[in-house]
Write a protein that holds these residues in place. Structure first.
Motif, short mmCIF file in Angstrom:
data_model
loop_
_atom_site.label_atom_id
_atom_site.label_comp_id
_atom_site.label_asym_id
_atom_site.label_seq_id
_atom_site.Cartn_x
_atom_site.Cartn_y
_atom_site.Cartn_z
N TYR A 111 7.74 0.73 -19.67
CA TYR A 111 7.60 -0.56 -20.33
C TYR A 111 8.18 -0.47 -21.73
O TYR A 111 8.14 0.58 -22.36
CB TYR A 111 6.11 -0.96 -20.43
N ILE A 112 8.73 -1.60 -22.19
CA ILE A 112 9.24 -1.66 -23.56
C ILE A 112 8.97 -3.06 -24.08
O ILE A 112 9.03 -4.04 -23.34
CB ILE A 112 10.74 -1.29 -23.62
N CYS A 113 8.64 -3.15 -25.36
CA CYS A 113 8.37 -4.46 -25.95
C CYS A 113 9.69 -5.09 -26.42
O CYS A 113 10.68 -4.38 -26.63
CB CYS A 113 7.36 -4.34 -27.10
N PRO A 114 9.73 -6.39 -26.57
CA PRO A 114 10.96 -7.06 -27.01
C PRO A 114 11.48 -6.57 -28.35
O PRO A 114 12.68 -6.50 -28.57
CB PRO A 114 10.57 -8.54 -27.08
N GLN A 115 10.59 -6.17 -29.24
CA GLN A 115 11.01 -5.68 -30.55
C GLN A 115 11.76 -4.35 -30.43
O GLN A 115 12.67 -4.07 -31.20
CB GLN A 115 9.81 -5.52 -31.47
N CYS A 116 11.40 -3.53 -29.46
CA CYS A 116 12.03 -2.23 -29.28
C CYS A 116 13.20 -2.26 -28.30
O CYS A 116 13.91 -1.26 -28.17
CB CYS A 116 10.99 -1.20 -28.81
N LEU A 117 13.42 -3.36 -27.64
CA LEU A 117 14.52 -3.47 -26.68
C LEU A 117 15.87 -3.11 -27.30
O LEU A 117 16.66 -2.41 -26.67
CB LEU A 117 14.55 -4.85 -26.04
N PRO A 118 16.18 -3.53 -28.54
CA PRO A 118 17.46 -3.12 -29.13
C PRO A 118 17.62 -1.60 -29.24
O PRO A 118 18.73 -1.09 -29.16
CB PRO A 118 17.44 -3.78 -30.51
N VAL A 119 16.52 -0.88 -29.40
CA VAL A 119 16.60 0.58 -29.44
C VAL A 119 17.08 1.09 -28.08
O VAL A 119 17.95 1.96 -28.00
CB VAL A 119 15.23 1.20 -29.81
N LEU A 120 16.53 0.54 -27.02
CA LEU A 120 16.94 0.93 -25.67
C LEU A 120 18.42 0.62 -25.43
O LEU A 120 19.15 1.42 -24.85
CB LEU A 120 16.08 0.21 -24.62
N ILE A 121 18.88 -0.49 -25.96
CA ILE A 121 20.26 -0.92 -25.72
C ILE A 121 21.25 -0.20 -26.64
O ILE A 121 22.29 0.28 -26.19
CB ILE A 121 20.39 -2.45 -25.91
N HIS A 122 20.93 -0.13 -27.93
CA HIS A 122 21.91 0.33 -28.92
C HIS A 122 21.69 1.73 -29.46
O HIS A 122 22.62 2.33 -30.00
CB HIS A 122 21.95 -0.65 -30.10
N LYS A 123 20.46 2.23 -29.38
CA LYS A 123 20.15 3.54 -29.97
C LYS A 123 19.32 4.37 -28.99
O LYS A 123 18.30 4.96 -29.37
CB LYS A 123 19.40 3.37 -31.29
N ILE A 124 19.75 4.41 -27.76
CA ILE A 124 18.97 5.09 -26.72
C ILE A 124 18.73 6.56 -27.04
O ILE A 124 17.73 7.14 -26.60
CB ILE A 124 19.62 4.91 -25.33
N HIS A 125 19.59 7.16 -27.84
CA HIS A 125 19.38 8.56 -28.21
C HIS A 125 18.06 8.77 -28.94
O HIS A 125 17.50 9.86 -28.91
CB HIS A 125 20.56 9.07 -29.06
N LEU A 126 17.53 7.71 -29.57
CA LEU A 126 16.25 7.82 -30.29
C LEU A 126 15.05 7.94 -29.35
O LEU A 126 14.00 8.42 -29.76
CB LEU A 126 16.06 6.62 -31.22
N ILE A 127 15.21 7.48 -28.11
CA ILE A 127 14.10 7.55 -27.15
C ILE A 127 14.47 8.38 -25.91
O ILE A 127 13.77 8.36 -24.92
CB ILE A 127 13.62 6.15 -26.74
N ALA A 128 15.56 9.12 -25.99
CA ALA A 128 16.02 9.91 -24.84
C ALA A 128 14.98 10.92 -24.38
O ALA A 128 14.90 11.22 -23.19
CB ALA A 128 17.33 10.60 -25.17
N ASP A 129 14.16 11.42 -25.29
CA ASP A 129 13.13 12.38 -24.90
C ASP A 129 12.05 11.75 -24.03
O ASP A 129 11.35 12.43 -23.30
CB ASP A 129 12.50 13.03 -26.13
N LYS A 130 11.94 10.42 -24.08
CA LYS A 130 10.96 9.70 -23.27
C LYS A 130 11.56 9.24 -21.94
O LYS A 130 10.86 8.69 -21.11
CB LYS A 130 10.41 8.52 -24.05
N LEU A 131 12.86 9.46 -21.78
CA LEU A 131 13.58 9.11 -20.55
C LEU A 131 14.38 10.33 -20.10
O LEU A 131 15.61 10.33 -20.18
CB LEU A 131 14.51 7.92 -20.79
N PRO A 132 13.72 11.38 -19.63
CA PRO A 132 14.44 12.60 -19.25
C PRO A 132 15.54 12.32 -18.23
O PRO A 132 15.32 11.62 -17.25
CB PRO A 132 13.35 13.48 -18.64
N GLY A 133 16.72 12.83 -18.53
CA GLY A 133 17.85 12.66 -17.62
C GLY A 133 18.73 11.46 -17.94
O GLY A 133 19.72 11.23 -17.26
N VAL A 134 18.40 10.71 -18.98
CA VAL A 134 19.21 9.55 -19.32
C VAL A 134 20.57 10.01 -19.84
O VAL A 134 20.67 11.02 -20.54
CB VAL A 134 18.49 8.64 -20.35
N GLU A 135 21.61 9.29 -19.46
CA GLU A 135 22.95 9.59 -19.95
C GLU A 135 23.20 8.81 -21.22
O GLU A 135 22.97 7.61 -21.27
CB GLU A 135 23.99 9.22 -18.89
#
Length: 63
Positions: free
Chosen positions: A32-56
């Motif tokens: 789950y992700i909140c709308p405020q953090c959605l830009p992190v998922l889209i534009h700065k995924i490296h900041l949450i990559a540890d929470k998504l193991p295996g993400v490219e």
């Protein structure tokens, strides 16, 4: 997620009692992700990559 029924933003950890959450799946796991953090998922995924193991993480595009 800390509990089976508890839904938390994977970035800021707020619950669905505090903010609306968007449901997503990755490698057959529910996240789950909140709308405020959605830009992190889209534009700065490296900041949450540890929470998504295996993400490219794609290299930055040359402009």
């Amino acid at each position: 997620m800390t509990e089976q029924n508890e839904k938390n933003c994977l970035n800021c950890n707020r619950t669905d009692e505090q903010v609306p959450l968007l449901h997503l799946t990755f490698k057959n796991e529910t996240k789950y992700i909140c709308p405020q953090c959605l830009p992190v998922l889209i534009h700065k995924i490296h900041l949450i990559a540890d929470k998504l193991p295996g993400v490219e993480i794609a290299p930055d595009a040359a402009h």
